[in-house]
Design a protein around this motif. Structure first.
Motif, mmCIF file in Angstrom:
data_model
loop_
_atom_site.group_PDB
_atom_site.id
_atom_site.type_symbol
_atom_site.label_atom_id
_atom_site.label_comp_id
_atom_site.label_asym_id
_atom_site.label_seq_id
_atom_site.Cartn_x
_atom_site.Cartn_y
_atom_site.Cartn_z
ATOM 1 N N GLY A 590 0.807 -1.216 0.000
ATOM 2 C CA GLY A 590 0.000 0.000 0.000
ATOM 3 C C GLY A 590 0.838 1.263 0.000
ATOM 4 N N LEU A 591 1.919 1.255 0.805
ATOM 5 C CA LEU A 591 2.775 2.445 0.900
ATOM 6 C C LEU A 591 3.534 2.676 -0.407
ATOM 7 C CD1 LEU A 591 4.114 1.886 4.537
ATOM 8 C CD2 LEU A 591 2.437 3.592 3.805
ATOM 9 N N SER A 592 3.805 1.599 -1.137
ATOM 10 C CA SER A 592 4.507 1.737 -2.422
ATOM 11 C C SER A 592 3.697 2.545 -3.422
ATOM 12 C CB SER A 592 4.811 0.349 -3.013
ATOM 13 O OG SER A 592 5.749 -0.322 -2.210
ATOM 14 N N MET A 593 2.359 2.473 -3.314
ATOM 15 C CA MET A 593 1.522 3.245 -4.233
ATOM 16 C C MET A 593 1.766 4.744 -4.040
ATOM 17 S SD MET A 593 -2.612 3.249 -4.786
ATOM 18 C CE MET A 593 -2.620 1.628 -5.521
ATOM 19 N N ILE A 594 1.880 5.165 -2.769
ATOM 20 C CA ILE A 594 2.164 6.579 -2.483
ATOM 21 C C ILE A 594 3.552 6.935 -2.999
ATOM 22 C CG2 ILE A 594 2.218 8.374 -0.696
ATOM 23 C CD1 ILE A 594 0.635 6.502 1.125
#
Length: 605
Positions: A590-594
């Motif tokens: 999820g954090l990789s999307m940001i």
């Protein structure tokens, strides 16, 4: 006992007054037609008798019920919840439309008092339920599939079993709850009564916070300095409220044998401590590649040597201050929802056509935005303060996502429809992401794409990074209070210890910023609530990544997840997508999307 959701304050909202078209208002007649409606009196009379007869029939008798008897008991309790919830939904929604109307405020207070009085005799229900031996309850569930459907409810109630006190002590604590409520009201009334003088104008805290998003840097600075001044002048009161609330929680937790200050929140969220810890650690480790990197970009865009705290939510210099009228906003969101799946568009449409949205900014209306599910035999209502900013379109998409989720989950019934906080943001954030992607696809210029991307990144940082920093502050606050009374300076120091770490080296901190913990309502109303925002955002980012990869049958799986409401644990809900929130790699996904969005922004430089 029956409370509406606490309105979510939108830190980026602003005063409007522009021609936005025909903004819809609520039609609450699906609940009741008026304060003196005969149906309302009928339901109050029914509720009083139903609560009394429930206590007469079942108090002291739960252990002797067979499967059919326990099912009848549960169904009667569910009906009581439904009627009480309908009354409080009507009273609360009317109040939120015009909080300055003393008549509406009195009506809501009177209804809350009546319902509390009527339902107090029902405290025994969960206490006795928790006294049933595990084997006995399991045997009853095996005998009746209709009763077995309520197992998730029993599991949630019985999660508190190890922490339950004697019946007398539980009733005493139920009655004593009004004391804690009084401190919450003191906080609310103090915040609401603060006056801020900026450029010769007297503002409320909402108006002053709004200045922090003004395009004029001098106005942002003036707002921030006045916030610091007024909060500083009142800091002893806020420190007293926090000291008392945290100490009260520590006493209750100690008596119950709660392992940590966070245990009660984890139990109510139906989430394991190690899952929250995995989320927290993943976000903190990602600070450098998320917030630190983004704010360094923003510092350059703003042409500053160093950012001040009043620059954090500043509009970008390339931002077009265009206004999106209501008809356009409806078209954008409906197109995004229907493009994902026509079923989602069909569920969303009545919100616009049947008076289920109250959109306009009006004197006395509650700030922020929320979606309230009311009860499962009516429908949700959405409240906005729509001002025509692109961000307001995202807020509409967000709250409409809640509404769609609540409609789909309603078939579960009153006791199984509502999701824990950690899952409650799933459909709202997903709906927002669908709308954002649709707007991004339609961006006509590189500059427009850049503004949309930056705005989304900023929102995600506020939801993930900022809320985990808030969570760390609360953890430190509750731990420090165990050693004794905290001075305002002690609490200020705890606040600053998490701010620089989360925001990064692009910032300087003005004198007075150390008091900004004082106005955050969640610390007082709902300890440790804040991590649920980060949980929801991280979960949806991981979910959207699966969707973007072209997962076969994703739409059907997604609808099944929303229809489940609160009937399944997050592990069961995420398994069809190949996701597991207890795996640290889940949060990294999820954090990789940001991080990928920040990569794109850096590539545009």
């Amino acid at each position: 006992m029956f409370q509406l959701p606490f309105p979510l304050h939108d830190a980026n909202a602003s005063a409007g007054g522009k021609d936005l078209g025909d903004l819809p208002e609520w039609d609450l007649s699906d609940l009741y037609t008026a304060e003196d409606a005969p149906e309302l009196k009928r339901d109050l009379d029914w509720l009083e008798e139903a609560c009394a007869s429930f206590a007469t029939d079942y108090e002291g008798n739960l252990a002797g019920l067979d499967a059919k008897g326990l099912l009848d008991c549960v169904l009667r309790n569910e009906k009581i919840n439904q009627v009480a919830g309908r009354i409080m939904s009507y009273a609360g929604l009317r109040y939120y439309q015009q909080t300055t109307d003393s008549g509406r405020a009195k009506f809501m207070s009177d209804m809350q008092e009546k319902i509390t009085d009527y339902t107090t005799p029902l405290v025994f229900f969960t206490l006795e339920l928790n006294k049933l031996p595990d084997a006995h309850l399991a045997d009853l569930l095996d005998q009746d599939p209709d009763l077995a459907r309520y197992k998730p409810v029993f599991d949630r109630i019985r999660a508190m079993k190890p922490y339950q006190l004697s019946d007398e002590m539980e009733k005493f604590l139920h009655d004593l709850g009004v004391v804690g409520d009084a401190w919450e009201r003191m906080f609310d009334e103090t915040i609401a009564g603060l006056e801020f003088e900026v450029d010769g104008e007297t503002l409320t805290i909402e108006g002053t916070l709004n200045l922090l998003t003004d395009p004029d840097r001098a106005k942002r600075e003036a707002g921030a300095r006045e916030l610091a001044e007024v909060l500083g002048n009142n800091i002893r009161t806020f420190a007293r409220v926090h000291n008392t609330q945290v100490k009260e929680k520590e006493v209750l937790d100690r008596w119950r044998g709660m392992e940590t200050p966070q245990t009660g929140r984890h139990l109510s969220n139906h989430v394991e401590p190690e899952v929250v810890e995995a989320l927290r650690n993943a976000v903190v480790e990602a600070y450098p590649k998320l917030s630190h990197r983004y704010y360094e970009l923003k510092r350059k865009w703003l042409g500053l040597d160093v950012m001040q705290v009043w620059d954090r939510n500043a509009p970008l210099p390339m931002e077009d201050p265009k206004i999106v009228d209501w008809a356009q906003a409806e078209d954008i969101v409906m197109e995004a929802y229907s493009a994902f799946d026509p079923r989602m568009g069909d569920i969303a449409k009545p919100f616009f056509t049947k008076g289920w949205i109250d959109a306009g900014v009006k004197p006395g209306k509650a700030p922020g935005a929320f979606a309230h599910p009311t009860v499962t035999n009516v429908h949700p209502y959405v409240m906005l303060n729509y001002l025509g900013k692109p961000r307001d379109v995202m807020t509409l998409a967000h709250e409409l996502g809640h509404g769609v989720h609540q409609v789909l989950a309603a078939d579960q019934g009153e006791m199984l429809s509502s999701t824990p906080l950690t899952l409650a943001e799933t459909a709202s954030v997903f709906g927002e992401m669908l709308t954002f992607r649709k707007m991004l696809d339609k961006a006509k210029t590189q500059a427009e794409r850049k503004v949309l991307l930056a705005g989304k990144v900023e929102d995600m940082i506020n939801t993930v990074v900022r809320q985990i920093a808030f969570y760390d502050f609360e953890c430190k606050l509750h731990e420090a209070r165990r050693s004794g009374e905290l001075t305002p300076d002690d609490i200020n120091a705890l606040w600053m210890s998490v701010q620089a770490e989360s925001l990064g080296p692009a910032f300087e901190y003005m004198e007075g910023y150390e008091t900004f913990w004082a106005y955050i309502p969640h610390f007082v109303h709902s300890p440790f609530y804040v991590y649920a925002y980060a949980f929801g955002d991280g979960l949806v980012n991981a979910l959207y990544a699966v969707y973007a990869e072209g997962e076969e049958g994703f739409e059907d799986k997604y609808f099944d997840m929303l229809k489940a409401g609160g009937s399944k644990h997050h592990k069961e809900l995420l398994a069809p997508f190949g996701l597991d929130a207890s795996d640290p790699a889940f949060w990294d996904k999820g954090l990789s999307m940001i991080s990928d969005m920040i990569d794109e922004l850096e590539a545009m430089e």
